[in-house]
Design a protein around this motif. Structure first.
Motif, PDB file in Angstrom:
ATOM      1  N   UNK A  14      36.178  25.922  24.662  1.00 35.09           N
ATOM      2  CA  UNK A  14      34.757  26.016  24.992  1.00 35.09           C
ATOM      3  C   UNK A  14      33.865  25.295  23.986  1.00 35.09           C
ATOM      4  N   UNK A  15      34.457  24.855  22.878  1.00 39.14           N
ATOM      5  CA  UNK A  15      33.713  24.205  21.800  1.00 39.14           C
ATOM      6  C   UNK A  15      32.606  25.106  21.250  1.00 39.14           C
ATOM      7  N   UNK A  34      33.990  35.244  31.965  1.00 41.39           N
ATOM      8  CA  UNK A  34      34.121  33.793  31.853  1.00 41.39           C
ATOM      9  C   UNK A  34      32.858  33.056  32.281  1.00 41.39           C
ATOM     10  N   UNK A  35      32.233  33.500  33.359  1.00 39.27           N
ATOM     11  CA  UNK A  35      31.008  32.842  33.833  1.00 39.27           C
ATOM     12  C   UNK A  35      29.910  32.865  32.777  1.00 39.27           C
ATOM     13  N   UNK A  36      29.868  33.939  32.006  1.00 37.71           N
ATOM     14  CA  UNK A  36      28.809  34.102  31.008  1.00 37.71           C
ATOM     15  C   UNK A  36      29.028  33.260  29.760  1.00 37.71           C
ATOM     16  N   UNK A  43      35.754  24.420  35.473  1.00 36.22           N
ATOM     17  CA  UNK A  43      37.009  23.822  35.934  1.00 36.22           C
ATOM     18  C   UNK A  43      37.667  22.972  34.849  1.00 36.22           C
ATOM     19  N   UNK A  44      36.878  22.320  34.028  1.00 38.27           N
ATOM     20  CA  UNK A  44      37.449  21.546  32.918  1.00 38.27           C
ATOM     21  C   UNK A  44      38.131  22.475  31.917  1.00 38.27           C
ATOM     22  N   UNK A  45      37.527  23.630  31.671  1.00 33.88           N
ATOM     23  CA  UNK A  45      38.143  24.621  30.779  1.00 33.88           C
ATOM     24  C   UNK A  45      39.463  25.104  31.374  1.00 33.88           C
ATOM     25  N   UNK A  46      39.523  25.271  32.698  1.00 39.85           N
ATOM     26  CA  UNK A  46      40.772  25.673  33.351  1.00 39.85           C
ATOM     27  C   UNK A  46      41.873  24.668  33.070  1.00 39.85           C
ATOM     28  N   UNK A  47      41.573  23.400  33.242  1.00 37.35           N
ATOM     29  CA  UNK A  47      42.562  22.344  33.021  1.00 37.35           C
ATOM     30  C   UNK A  47      43.018  22.346  31.566  1.00 37.35           C
ATOM     31  N   UNK A  80      42.369  30.905  38.923  1.00 36.07           N
ATOM     32  CA  UNK A  80      41.106  30.901  39.670  1.00 36.07           C
ATOM     33  C   UNK A  80      40.586  32.309  39.933  1.00 36.07           C
ATOM     34  N   UNK A  81      41.441  33.310  39.843  1.00 34.13           N
ATOM     35  CA  UNK A  81      41.066  34.698  40.140  1.00 34.13           C
ATOM     36  C   UNK A  81      40.576  35.482  38.923  1.00 34.13           C
ATOM     37  N   UNK A  82      40.806  34.960  37.721  1.00 33.30           N
ATOM     38  CA  UNK A  82      40.469  35.738  36.525  1.00 33.30           C
ATOM     39  C   UNK A  82      38.961  35.803  36.299  1.00 33.30           C
ATOM     40  N   UNK A  83      38.525  36.891  35.678  1.00 29.08           N
ATOM     41  CA  UNK A  83      37.097  37.126  35.437  1.00 29.08           C
ATOM     42  C   UNK A  83      36.730  37.214  33.962  1.00 29.08           C
ATOM     43  N   UNK A  84      37.680  37.646  33.127  1.00 29.87           N
ATOM     44  CA  UNK A  84      37.375  37.857  31.708  1.00 29.87           C
ATOM     45  C   UNK A  84      38.362  37.109  30.814  1.00 29.87           C
ATOM     46  N   UNK A  85      38.032  37.044  29.535  1.00 33.11           N
ATOM     47  CA  UNK A  85      38.935  36.444  28.558  1.00 33.11           C
ATOM     48  C   UNK A  85      40.237  37.249  28.499  1.00 33.11           C
TER      49      UNK A  85
END
Length: 74
Positions: free
Chosen positions: A14-15, A27-29, A34-38, A58-63
């Motif tokens: 996330x830099x 994760x949204x917050x 999508x770049x972080x996913x890759x 794609x289903x995860x919500x939190x760290x």
């Protein structure tokens, strides 16, 4: 991978400063995209040899959910 190393990896992707990342973060917050996913898929494979399923990612919500994908408990 222990919790500290995992949080450092997420912060690197996330830099951001590692102090700004917690297992309970949504994760949204924290700007996960999508770049972080890759990057996450590649980094986890390289670091611990675990292949992350993109559909599950794609289903995860939190760290903590991310950490769960690595086979380690959060």
């Amino acid at each position: 991978m222990d919790e500290k190393a995992f949080l450092e990896l997420v912060a690197e992707i996330l830099e951001v400063d590692v102090a700004d990342v917690n297992l309970t973060d949504e994760l949204e917050e924290i700007g996960w995209d999508s770049l972080a996913n890759i990057s996450f898929i590649a980094e986890i494979d390289d670091a611990i040899g675990v292949e992350i399923n993109a559909d599950e990612l794609a289903k995860v919500k939190t760290v903590a959910d991310l950490k769960g994908l690595t086979g380690a408990s959060a």
